[in-house]
Design an enzyme around this catalytic site. Structure first.
Site, PDB file in Angstrom:
ATOM      1  N   GLU A   1      38.316  41.017  45.186  1.00  0.00           N
ATOM      2  CA  GLU A   1      38.360  42.433  45.773  1.00  0.00           C
ATOM      3  C   GLU A   1      37.319  42.955  46.358  1.00  0.00           C
ATOM      4  O   GLU A   1      37.374  43.681  47.019  1.00  0.00           O
ATOM      5  CB  GLU A   1      38.555  43.080  44.218  1.00  0.00           C
ATOM      6  CG  GLU A   1      38.963  44.510  44.314  1.00  0.00           C
ATOM      7  CD  GLU A   1      39.179  45.009  43.040  1.00  0.00           C
ATOM      8  OE1 GLU A   1      40.029  44.731  42.043  1.00  0.00           O
ATOM      9  OE2 GLU A   1      38.343  45.985  42.499  1.00  0.00           O
TER      10      GLU A   1
ATOM     11  N   SER B   1      35.256  44.422  39.015  1.00  0.00           N
ATOM     12  CA  SER B   1      36.078  43.209  39.113  1.00  0.00           C
ATOM     13  C   SER B   1      35.960  42.351  40.488  1.00  0.00           C
ATOM     14  O   SER B   1      35.874  43.022  41.535  1.00  0.00           O
ATOM     15  CB  SER B   1      37.670  43.635  39.159  1.00  0.00           C
ATOM     16  OG  SER B   1      37.884  44.464  38.000  1.00  0.00           O
TER      17      SER B   1
ATOM     18  N   ARG C   1      45.458  47.632  44.825  1.00  0.00           N
ATOM     19  CA  ARG C   1      44.042  47.488  45.516  1.00  0.00           C
ATOM     20  C   ARG C   1      43.963  47.044  46.973  1.00  0.00           C
ATOM     21  O   ARG C   1      43.447  46.238  47.465  1.00  0.00           O
ATOM     22  CB  ARG C   1      43.361  46.366  44.702  1.00  0.00           C
ATOM     23  CG  ARG C   1      43.231  46.497  43.213  1.00  0.00           C
ATOM     24  CD  ARG C   1      42.157  47.367  42.748  1.00  0.00           C
ATOM     25  NE  ARG C   1      41.957  47.471  41.355  1.00  0.00           N
ATOM     26  CZ  ARG C   1      42.821  48.049  40.491  1.00  0.00           C
ATOM     27  NH1 ARG C   1      43.775  49.119  41.139  1.00  0.00           N
ATOM     28  NH2 ARG C   1      42.734  47.962  39.167  1.00  0.00           N
TER      29      ARG C   1
END
Ligand code: FAD
Ligand code: NAP
Length: 338
Positions: free
Chosen positions: A334, A239, A164
């Site tokens: 995130e 998320s 990520r």
């Protein structure tokens, strides 16, 4: 160039938070970007780039220029007997691209079905799901350098893809506008990746013994529909936190105390399932006002309707504090917070 003023961003982000941008520009071509550069809109004014708004949280009005990347087009750039390189403009919808490829029998993107947002944002956090990441099919990208006004090409190494993560979230942060991305896809003998637990079970549930790329896409969509809140019904950005990676030593200590800890091997040690940590910290389904921790997937923070961006950010901080206190593990967002 049509620069609008005081534009509500509520419909432009999947959290559905009611904030506004002082200035708003839809970029449909490279010419639009060149013009914005020559008029010094990308230098002196605060500005931010927006794709589909599915990985951002605004905690206040944006007092600058929001640039929405909308350029469209999908073209085969190269073809060999077994593979193609596809050049896709940044404003294309990500899942529209996946559907386009699967319909034509082009393999490689199927595990990444159902991810909201646009193609231009996909390299930013090296999007990933069900055991695959963008970097597995990435060929190259083109970006507009806001410092020089030039177009720059990035290969896989230049992008420094991680979990990520990419160059564009680190040293390259705020410098580039990604204008197109090239993917290498297979035309035949597709190498399917179906070892991910829930994917394998879903294919099994569908009674599919010898799946193709269409089956994988359908299975991923089924799992997502059953578990994740639809942003058009319940505001969210997927998320909210990354899964934290801890050293093997720390993992063993945690596992000793919590034998059911969910974790997976990672080059940096062990990757812990952040959703599990949040659930065990007692916060799954927790709600304060209109900001909440989703009841089926604790990694997703949701806007029940009238939450302010700061309410969501405060809830995120409370989640981080609770997980840190209970497990000594630090969660990092995130979602890109503005
Ligand atoms: P935005 O939210 O608009 O932007 C994200 C960041 O990228 C911002 O910092 C923005 O400035 C920057 N950016 C956007 N476009 C450009 C550009 N052209 N050039 C430079 N910078 C740019 N993510 C996953 O990785 N895997 C998943 O499985 C997944 N599932 C999701 C499920 C749901 C229900 C939701 C709501 C989100 C999910 N996400 C997932 C997160 C998100 O969809 C992805 O990260 C997506 O790639 C974001 O795309 P976007 O166009 O909406 O980007
Ligand atoms: P899940 O299947 O319940 O699994 C929980 C976590 O464990 C996931 O985050 C995943 O990490 C990890 N995991 C599970 N099986 C794994 C395996 N075989 N190998 C390595 N790691 C494994 O997760 P979920 O919430 O339903 O999500 C399913 C997939 O969609 C995941 O890949 C997830 O990343 C992705 N997704 C991402 C977002 C987002 O916004 N980023 C939103 C929804 C779903 P990874 O996350 O590293 O895969």
């Amino acid at each position: 160039m049509d620069i609008k003023e005081h534009v509500s961003l509520k419909g432009y982000t999947t959290f559905g938070i009611d904030v506004s941008a002082k200035y708003f520009l839809e970029v449909r071509s490279l010419d639009d970007l060149q013009q914005a550069f020559s008029q010094k809109l990308l230098g002196s004014h605060p500005h931010m780039v927006l794709g589909g708004g599915s990985n951002v949280l605004f905690t206040k009005d944006f007092v600058g220029l929001a640039i929405m990347v909308c350029n469209k087009g999908i073209e085969v750039a190269e073809q060999t007997a077994g593979s193609i390189v596809l050049e896709v403009q940044a404003g294309e919808e990500w899942d529209g691209l996946v559907a386009h490829c699967v319909e034509r029998g082009w393999g490689g993107l199927e595990n990444l079905s159902g991810i909201p947002g646009r193609v231009g944002a996909s390299p930013m956090q090296n999007i990933g799901a069900y055991g695959r990441e963008l970097k597995d099919v990435f060929h190259s990208l083109q970006a507009f350098d806001k410092q020089t006004g030039r177009l720059v090409k990035f290969g896989p190494k230049d992008c420094q893809f991680g979990y990520r993560d990419s160059h564009f979230k680190n040293e390259g942060k705020n410098r580039y506008i990604i204008t197109s991305v090239c993917f290498r896809l297979s035309l035949k003998n597709h190498h399917l990746h179906i070892a991910y637990g829930s994917l394998l079970s879903e294919l099994d549930k569908l009674g599919i013994k010898d799946p193709g790329i269409r089956d994988v896409r359908q299975a991923v969509i089924n799992i997502r529909n059953g578990k994740l809140p639809d942003p058009s019904v319940l505001g969210n950005a997927g998320s909210f936190f990354k899964n934290p990676v801890v050293s093997m030593e720390k993992f063993l200590r945690l596992q000793d105390k919590h034998p059911d800890l969910v974790a997976f091997p990672d080059p940096g040690g062990m990757k812990l399932a952040a959703g599990w940590l949040i659930e065990k910290a007692g916060l799954k389904g927790f709600r304060k006002g209109d900001a909440g921790v989703h009841e089926r997937q604790a990694l997703v923070l949701v806007n029940y309707g009238r939450a302010r961006g700061q309410d969501i950010a405060d809830l995120g901080q409370a989640v981080q504090n609770a997980v840190s206190e209970k497990f000594g593990v630090e969660l990092a967002p995130e979602v890109n917070i503005y």
